[in-house]
Every structure is written in structure tokens, then in C-alpha cells.
Design a protein around this motif. Sequence first.
Motif: not given
Lengths: 188, 136
Positions: B71-75, B93-94, B99-100
Amino acid sequence: MWLRNFIFSVNGYYELLGIERKLSLDVAELQQRFYERSREWHPDKFARKSEAERQQALDMSSQLNDAYRTLRDPVKRAQYVLSEEGFDVGEQRSRDVPPELLEEVFELNMALEELRGGDETAKEPLEAARSNFERMLEEVDLEMGKLFAAWDAMPARETLAELRGLLNRRKYIQNLIQEVDKELAPAA
Amino acid sequence: MAYSNKVLDHYNHPRNVGSLDKNDPNVGTGMVGAPECGDVMKLQVRVNPETGIIEEAKFKTFGCGSAIASSSLATEWLHGKSVDEALAIKNTDIVNELSLPPVKIHCSVLAEDAIKAAIADYKKKAGTKSDSVAAQ
């Protein structure tokens, strides 16, 4: 092998233990059935039998164990019946969770966060929060019993949908209790 | 399980934590959750009604490191994007950026759902707003 799989896929846990397919169960009766069936299929009784029969006895014993362990626990039992009835209980996504519940869980988490990381003075409110969550859990379990009875009286899908929502709420509350316990545990 | 450096970075230094006024007509709020792991994620966007550009994005997530990082990356990504560009962000993309591992893919799905819910909420508000303007 295929025959064995076939037999097991047809026989659900209830049939396997020979009990009526109800959500409210008499756990003592369930246990008695489990013991009876387990004696019938005890691998010792098959020691002199053919390889195939010995294997079957082993399979039955392990299936009976799974069945008993699932059905004796009200939450696992409910999840089992829900999945048998075609409800997706594992990988649910947000669209299945009512917004009010998310809002509530979010607020509870916010309140918990405020108490967290505090000094000794946070201990008391944390304990208060814990007993509040415990109370909520009791209410959920009471409600679960009511839904069990309702479904046993008349198996309606709406009741199961409600039950699934309740199980989600239960999971969230359990999670919050775990979070509080993490805070209350003495630092290692 | 070891987190990737990018996940750790977002986890230790989350971007844009906080909240926006959910009653602001230009703010869209998305609240999503995953009962299995007890996660709840709130993601908000403030859209400039003239340009349709997202000028601010905030989040608050209760959950594991991967959910917080997603969610941090999304914002971060939402900042400066148009509403349509925002809707084009995919969970994959996330996954790639952070690298999840496979067991944490649902965290990225949650973040994608949160973006979609926030934009839908904004559009709903914008829709009712123009309706009421037209009615006047």
C-alpha cells in the motif's frame, strides 16, 4: 487407487462418522461414534489381511481422524459445511467483507495502536481492550450457535452467507486479541 | 521468510501514512481487508477536479510487512497520475517491484483492490456532485 479416491470423495465427514448432517452437534455423541468407527477400522485388526485391505484400514483410520478433528470444532465444522455448500472460505477478497466490519476493525486497530508502544501505563487499557475483545468473541460464538440452529431447522443459503460473515468477524477479533497479547507479553 | 530490501524499506519508512478528510468531495476512500490474515487497508486519494490528477494519496494499513509495503508503494505510484492511469495499476506490477513471494501475492491484490475502491468512491462522489449542480 481410483476406487479408494472415489469412495472417499463420495463420503463426506458426516457420513464417514455416521451422524446426521447438522451444524449443532452433540460432541459426546460425535466422540462415541468416532471411537466406534476407529475400533472397526483399527489397523491391528487387519494385520493378517491382504496388503490392499491393510492399506484401506490405514486410509479409513486417517480419514476418521480428519473427520473427527474437523467436526468436533464448531468453527472448523462451519467452515467445512460452508465449503461443501460451495462457499469460498479460504481466499476471500475484500468484496465479500461488509464495509461496516472493515470500518469497525480499522477503528479497533487504531485504538490498539494508540495504546501500543506505551510504557507501563498502557497496560491497564490494553487489558481492558483485551477483555472487550473477549466479550465480542463470546457474542460472536453465541450468534454462531443461533445460526447453527437456524440452518439445522431450515437449510437456507442466506443463513450460510450470514455465517460466513460471522466467521470473518471472528477471525478479525481473534487477530486483535493476538495483537494485544503481543503487547502484553513481557519483552523477551 | 526473508523480505526483499524494497519491502523492508517501505516497511521501515512507509510513505504517505495518514488520512485525508473523507468528507471532502475530492477525496476518494477505499477500505479493504483480508479476514484470513486479519489485514485491513485504508487508501485515500485527493483528486484535482479540474485536471483529474491525483494530487495526494495516503494510506493506513494494519497487517504484515508485505501488505504495508504494497500500500505504501501504491500511494507513491498514485501521486501525479490521472484517475484512469491509476486504475491501470495491476497487482502484478506491485509483485514485480517488491519481489513478493507467491504466498504474499494476496497483499498486492489487496492494494489493487484498495486503489480501485478509492477511485470508485471518488467517482461516485464526483457523479453525485455534478448531478446536484445540474439540478440547480
